[in-house]
Design a protein around this motif. Sequence first.
Motif, PDB file in Angstrom:
ATOM      1  N   MET A   1     -19.682  -0.604  -1.477  1.00 45.38           N
ATOM      2  CA  MET A   1     -20.890   0.103  -1.040  1.00 45.38           C
ATOM      3  C   MET A   1     -20.585   0.938   0.200  1.00 45.38           C
ATOM      4  N   LYS A   2     -21.068   2.190   0.196  1.00 50.05           N
ATOM      5  CA  LYS A   2     -20.826   3.075   1.334  1.00 50.05           C
ATOM      6  C   LYS A   2     -21.706   2.672   2.514  1.00 50.05           C
ATOM      7  N   PRO A   3     -21.179   2.764   3.752  1.00 53.40           N
ATOM      8  CA  PRO A   3     -22.005   2.450   4.927  1.00 53.40           C
ATOM      9  C   PRO A   3     -23.193   3.397   5.046  1.00 53.40           C
ATOM     10  N   SER A   4     -24.332   2.881   5.503  1.00 48.82           N
ATOM     11  CA  SER A   4     -25.529   3.705   5.695  1.00 48.82           C
ATOM     12  C   SER A   4     -25.411   4.475   6.999  1.00 48.82           C
ATOM     13  N   LEU A   5     -25.611   5.786   6.908  1.00 49.48           N
ATOM     14  CA  LEU A   5     -25.469   6.691   8.050  1.00 49.48           C
ATOM     15  C   LEU A   5     -26.759   7.463   8.256  1.00 49.48           C
ATOM     16  N   LEU A   6     -27.248   7.473   9.489  1.00 46.22           N
ATOM     17  CA  LEU A   6     -28.416   8.273   9.861  1.00 46.22           C
ATOM     18  C   LEU A   6     -27.940   9.507  10.615  1.00 46.22           C
ATOM     19  N   VAL A   7     -28.261  10.687  10.104  1.00 44.38           N
ATOM     20  CA  VAL A   7     -27.890  11.959  10.730  1.00 44.38           C
ATOM     21  C   VAL A   7     -29.129  12.560  11.376  1.00 44.38           C
ATOM     22  N   LEU A   8     -29.066  12.768  12.697  1.00 43.98           N
ATOM     23  CA  LEU A   8     -30.235  13.221  13.451  1.00 43.98           C
ATOM     24  C   LEU A   8     -30.188  14.693  13.829  1.00 43.98           C
ATOM     25  N   ILE A   9     -29.175  15.410  13.392  1.00 43.82           N
ATOM     26  CA  ILE A   9     -28.999  16.819  13.779  1.00 43.82           C
ATOM     27  C   ILE A   9     -28.928  17.700  12.540  1.00 43.82           C
ATOM     28  N   PRO A  10     -29.302  18.971  12.659  1.00 45.88           N
ATOM     29  CA  PRO A  10     -29.206  19.868  11.506  1.00 45.88           C
ATOM     30  C   PRO A  10     -27.754  20.082  11.079  1.00 45.88           C
ATOM     31  N   LEU A  11     -27.522  20.005   9.791  1.00 41.22           N
ATOM     32  CA  LEU A  11     -26.200  20.261   9.220  1.00 41.22           C
ATOM     33  C   LEU A  11     -26.371  21.117   7.973  1.00 41.22           C
ATOM     34  N   GLY A  12     -25.420  21.984   7.721  1.00 37.94           N
ATOM     35  CA  GLY A  12     -25.439  22.786   6.513  1.00 37.94           C
ATOM     36  C   GLY A  12     -25.167  21.955   5.275  1.00 37.94           C
ATOM     37  N   ASP A  13     -25.455  22.546   4.114  1.00 40.00           N
ATOM     38  CA  ASP A  13     -25.297  21.824   2.853  1.00 40.00           C
ATOM     39  C   ASP A  13     -23.866  21.340   2.650  1.00 40.00           C
ATOM     40  N   ASP A  14     -22.903  22.174   2.982  1.00 36.21           N
ATOM     41  CA  ASP A  14     -21.506  21.806   2.777  1.00 36.21           C
ATOM     42  C   ASP A  14     -21.122  20.615   3.646  1.00 36.21           C
ATOM     43  N   SER A  15     -21.543  20.652   4.906  1.00 36.68           N
ATOM     44  CA  SER A  15     -21.222  19.545   5.814  1.00 36.68           C
ATOM     45  C   SER A  15     -21.865  18.250   5.341  1.00 36.68           C
ATOM     46  N   ARG A  16     -23.118  18.332   4.915  1.00 38.49           N
ATOM     47  CA  ARG A  16     -23.802  17.132   4.428  1.00 38.49           C
ATOM     48  C   ARG A  16     -23.110  16.578   3.190  1.00 38.49           C
ATOM     49  N   ALA A  17     -22.693  17.458   2.301  1.00 36.49           N
ATOM     50  CA  ALA A  17     -22.029  17.016   1.083  1.00 36.49           C
ATOM     51  C   ALA A  17     -20.706  16.322   1.400  1.00 36.49           C
ATOM     52  N   ARG A  18     -19.967  16.852   2.338  1.00 34.73           N
ATOM     53  CA  ARG A  18     -18.686  16.242   2.703  1.00 34.73           C
ATOM     54  C   ARG A  18     -18.889  14.854   3.309  1.00 34.73           C
ATOM     55  N   ILE A  19     -19.917  14.727   4.158  1.00 36.70           N
ATOM     56  CA  ILE A  19     -20.201  13.425   4.771  1.00 36.70           C
ATOM     57  C   ILE A  19     -20.724  12.440   3.727  1.00 36.70           C
ATOM     58  N   ALA A  20     -21.573  12.933   2.836  1.00 36.26           N
ATOM     59  CA  ALA A  20     -22.186  12.060   1.830  1.00 36.26           C
ATOM     60  C   ALA A  20     -21.168  11.499   0.843  1.00 36.26           C
ATOM     61  N   ALA A  21     -19.994  12.115   0.764  1.00 37.56           N
ATOM     62  CA  ALA A  21     -18.960  11.588  -0.120  1.00 37.56           C
ATOM     63  C   ALA A  21     -18.459  10.226   0.353  1.00 37.56           C
ATOM     64  N   SER A  22     -18.616   9.960   1.655  1.00 44.42           N
ATOM     65  CA  SER A  22     -18.106   8.703   2.214  1.00 44.42           C
ATOM     66  C   SER A  22     -19.193   7.776   2.737  1.00 44.42           C
ATOM     67  N   PHE A  23     -20.446   8.297   2.871  1.00 44.75           N
ATOM     68  CA  PHE A  23     -21.503   7.505   3.494  1.00 44.75           C
ATOM     69  C   PHE A  23     -22.815   7.655   2.728  1.00 44.75           C
ATOM     70  N   ASP A  24     -23.625   6.623   2.795  1.00 49.78           N
ATOM     71  CA  ASP A  24     -24.988   6.676   2.256  1.00 49.78           C
ATOM     72  C   ASP A  24     -25.838   7.379   3.303  1.00 49.78           C
ATOM     73  N   LEU A  25     -26.067   8.655   3.104  1.00 49.71           N
ATOM     74  CA  LEU A  25     -26.591   9.522   4.157  1.00 49.71           C
ATOM     75  C   LEU A  25     -28.124   9.564   4.145  1.00 49.71           C
ATOM     76  N   HIS A  26     -28.714   9.343   5.308  1.00 47.84           N
ATOM     77  CA  HIS A  26     -30.150   9.546   5.547  1.00 47.84           C
ATOM     78  C   HIS A  26     -30.269  10.698   6.539  1.00 47.84           C
ATOM     79  N   TYR A  27     -30.827  11.805   6.077  1.00 49.51           N
ATOM     80  CA  TYR A  27     -30.842  13.047   6.859  1.00 49.51           C
ATOM     81  C   TYR A  27     -32.197  13.219   7.526  1.00 49.51           C
ATOM     82  N   ALA A  28     -32.215  13.219   8.865  1.00 47.34           N
ATOM     83  CA  ALA A  28     -33.478  13.263   9.608  1.00 47.34           C
ATOM     84  C   ALA A  28     -33.349  14.179  10.818  1.00 47.34           C
TER      85      ALA A  28
END
Length: 310
Positions: A1-28
């Motif tokens: 299971m990928k670690p849960s990650l909370l992202v609190l800053i704006p990121l572009g689609d490409d950056s989010r996709a790259r991070i989401a490959a390794s983490f369970d991303l919650h974008y806020a």
Amino acid sequence: MKPSLLVLIPLGDDSRARIAASFDLHYAPTHEARTAAVGTHGAAIRAVLTNGTTGLTSAEIDAMPALEFVSALGAGYENIAVDHARARGIVLANGAGTNDDCVADHAMALLLAVVRDVPQRDRATREGIWRDALPMRPSVSGKRLGVIGLGNIGRKVARRAEGFDIEIGYHNRNARDGVAWRYFDDVREIARWSDYLVVATPGGPSTHHLIDRDVLEALGRQGFLVNVSRGSVVDTDALAHALGNGVIAGAGLDVYEGEPRPPQALLHLPNVVLTPHVAGTSPEAIGASVDNFITNATRHFAGEDVLTPI
């Protein structure tokens, strides 16, 4: 299971996709989304990605009992509750070194723009005004530049300025070993010596309003200020007075107090160049920052030390 990650800053689609490959991303990236994400997912969050401006509060840390890793995307981390996180045993990292070149480039761009009055001359040209109707502006080369904060960014600003045959001085908490540039232990003294003063020091309580009315008066009528650090380092009211009353010649600011709201006291002044905290952003810099975050977070969750700890 990928670690849960909370992202609190704006990121572009490409950056989010790259991070989401390794983490369970919650974008806020908004206040409302942030509050909702902490309330809904706080118990499961193991990592947070933020930046120095957005930060992370003690209360938010307390609402995430599984939190074990917090990273700032860039170098700054002044609004992260560092001591509280450390008391919890949370590993802290930042993006030191990932956008230094971009920030230093932008500092020189602001300096050139304000000294040579580029925005006003662009406007004049569009309005059909020829050079004979405009006052001459000083050369940039052959002057003295004082750097406030000789970290990685400050050094890179200084090296770029040397390419303009500019003499370099610097102010830091302590003199740097192996540095040939002139050291000043007093901010007012380096301001008095300088034609240009570039602020590249970290933010936070220790540097709050470091550039105040006395420093601006020491910089003088022919002096120019550039700030690419944090808005809190410069006293906005003192700067507005200095710019409006000829105490200094001009200023270039990428950061300012009250972000993201623009500094109303400065907007009407023709001798200030403003950009919206973009000095550290470029495709190259953001890509390097995201790569650095992924590397640090992956190392942490693999039980290894991070590469750029706070």
